[in-house]
Scaffold this active site. Sequence first.
Site, mmCIF file in Angstrom:
data_model
loop_
_atom_site.group_PDB
_atom_site.id
_atom_site.type_symbol
_atom_site.label_atom_id
_atom_site.label_comp_id
_atom_site.label_asym_id
_atom_site.label_seq_id
_atom_site.Cartn_x
_atom_site.Cartn_y
_atom_site.Cartn_z
ATOM 1 N N PHE A 1 -27.102 -70.252 -25.266
ATOM 2 C CA PHE A 1 -27.740 -70.276 -26.602
ATOM 3 C C PHE A 1 -27.186 -71.418 -27.445
ATOM 4 O O PHE A 1 -27.893 -72.004 -28.210
ATOM 5 C CB PHE A 1 -27.388 -69.093 -27.499
ATOM 6 C CG PHE A 1 -27.601 -67.734 -27.040
ATOM 7 C CD1 PHE A 1 -28.854 -67.292 -26.700
ATOM 8 C CD2 PHE A 1 -26.524 -66.855 -27.047
ATOM 9 C CE1 PHE A 1 -29.031 -65.972 -26.354
ATOM 10 C CE2 PHE A 1 -26.704 -65.541 -26.700
ATOM 11 C CZ PHE A 1 -27.964 -65.100 -26.346
ATOM 12 N N HIS B 1 -22.128 -61.064 -41.491
ATOM 13 C CA HIS B 1 -23.284 -60.553 -40.741
ATOM 14 C C HIS B 1 -22.917 -60.600 -39.257
ATOM 15 O O HIS B 1 -22.554 -61.661 -38.736
ATOM 16 C CB HIS B 1 -24.497 -61.457 -41.013
ATOM 17 C CG HIS B 1 -25.760 -61.033 -40.353
ATOM 18 N ND1 HIS B 1 -26.548 -59.997 -40.823
ATOM 19 C CD2 HIS B 1 -26.406 -61.493 -39.238
ATOM 20 C CE1 HIS B 1 -27.618 -59.854 -40.052
ATOM 21 N NE2 HIS B 1 -27.549 -60.746 -39.072
ATOM 22 N N ASP C 1 -38.635 -70.926 -32.598
ATOM 23 C CA ASP C 1 -38.485 -72.076 -31.699
ATOM 24 C C ASP C 1 -39.790 -72.355 -30.973
ATOM 25 O O ASP C 1 -40.571 -71.454 -30.728
ATOM 26 C CB ASP C 1 -37.373 -71.785 -30.680
ATOM 27 C CG ASP C 1 -36.005 -71.924 -31.328
ATOM 28 O OD1 ASP C 1 -35.796 -72.915 -32.049
ATOM 29 O OD2 ASP C 1 -35.167 -71.029 -31.131
ATOM 30 N N SER D 1 -23.234 -56.595 -42.661
ATOM 31 C CA SER D 1 -24.588 -56.273 -42.180
ATOM 32 C C SER D 1 -24.583 -56.499 -40.675
ATOM 33 O O SER D 1 -23.714 -57.204 -40.152
ATOM 34 C CB SER D 1 -25.636 -57.147 -42.877
ATOM 35 O OG SER D 1 -25.297 -58.514 -42.780
ATOM 36 N N GLU E 1 -26.936 -57.112 -36.980
ATOM 37 C CA GLU E 1 -28.218 -57.536 -36.404
ATOM 38 C C GLU E 1 -28.396 -56.934 -35.010
ATOM 39 O O GLU E 1 -27.459 -56.899 -34.214
ATOM 40 C CB GLU E 1 -28.237 -59.069 -36.335
ATOM 41 C CG GLU E 1 -29.529 -59.623 -35.789
ATOM 42 C CD GLU E 1 -29.602 -61.132 -35.931
ATOM 43 O OE1 GLU E 1 -29.329 -61.659 -37.044
ATOM 44 O OE2 GLU E 1 -29.917 -61.781 -34.931
#
Length: 299
Positions: A219, A269, A110, A16, A18
């Site tokens: 990140f 993913h 967040d 998959s 994103e």
Amino acid sequence: LDVPLFAGLNGDADVSFEFFPPKTEKMEQTLWDSVVTLEPLNPRFVSVTYGAGGSTRERTHATVARIAKETPIPAAAHLTCVGASKAEIAEVAQSYWEAGVRHIVALRGDPPAEGQAFEPHPEGYNSAAELVNGLKDIAPFEISVAAYPETHPEANCPQSDLDNLKRKLDAGASRAISQFFFTAEAFFRFRDAAGAAGIDAELVPGILPVSNVAQTRKFAGMCGAEIPVWMNDLFEGLDDHPAARQLIAATVAAELCRKLYAGGVRQFHFYTLNRAELSYAICHLLGKRPSGAAQEKAA
Ligand code: FAD
């Protein structure tokens, strides 16, 4: 793990992808080219993120709705509950259902500023587990949730984070997609601990092909993922060599996938960052080939 290099990877893995919602027309074109490139790999679904605090509400909706309308790929919409009332969430979810979107990636989100503690909206949900419960009351969505192989940074301890994951799955989510991580061992330890905590749902590793380690470090601090020292070393001296960085990104991520595959993982993913080529190359190394029908359509 001693397995022959990419031999025996017969394309039986499910993948998959994103994406994030584009801000400009040019970014929209890049995103759309990526969707068209990846479609022939027959992804199980593609998902579109929701900007911090719902800041991309309309753009996420437009992107997911376009994928649902113009491609045969099942489209999933990320939805966060931070800063929103239950009524606002119901409105967003209802509009997805009406647009034919049947899969939600349900997240807490967040806090608005880095380092701030999460404050639930006075009329909102306190956590992703509560959001999953709420969504199930709105419509029979398929729901995915987030998991953290190296523990979410706000969790009291790894066990309490696993207990939280179990609550989300018990509330009706059918799979967990993981935060990115860079060693297969981190994922295997997490999978074992999840099994011991009574979690038997699908745990799908989130794969981030890294071609810019400085950006990833930003990140990683926020989301509890560790960047191994060897990864810093790998990119040293390559600031002016973007093509070399891409090749290294594909090599490192493909090696991670190969080890995960050898350890029994059959779902992956990919965090595409809206660029198809890296994910396409890694899927190819995993043995994924375009399906006949999809290939004819793309031609
Ligand atoms: P929760 O599952 O609610 O957990 C949050 C924290 O609270 C954890 O530390 C958990 O252990 C703790 N906790 C929750 N309930 C309890 C309890 N009852 N007792 C004790 N501790 C508790 N963010 C976006 O803004 N947009 C996106 O599109 C997006 N997509 C993502 C996709 C994936 C696959 C992943 C892994 C993350 C994504 N995120 C996204 C980031 C996510 O919103 C943040 O990581 C956020 O800080 C936590 O969200 P959650 O859904 O995991 O929250």
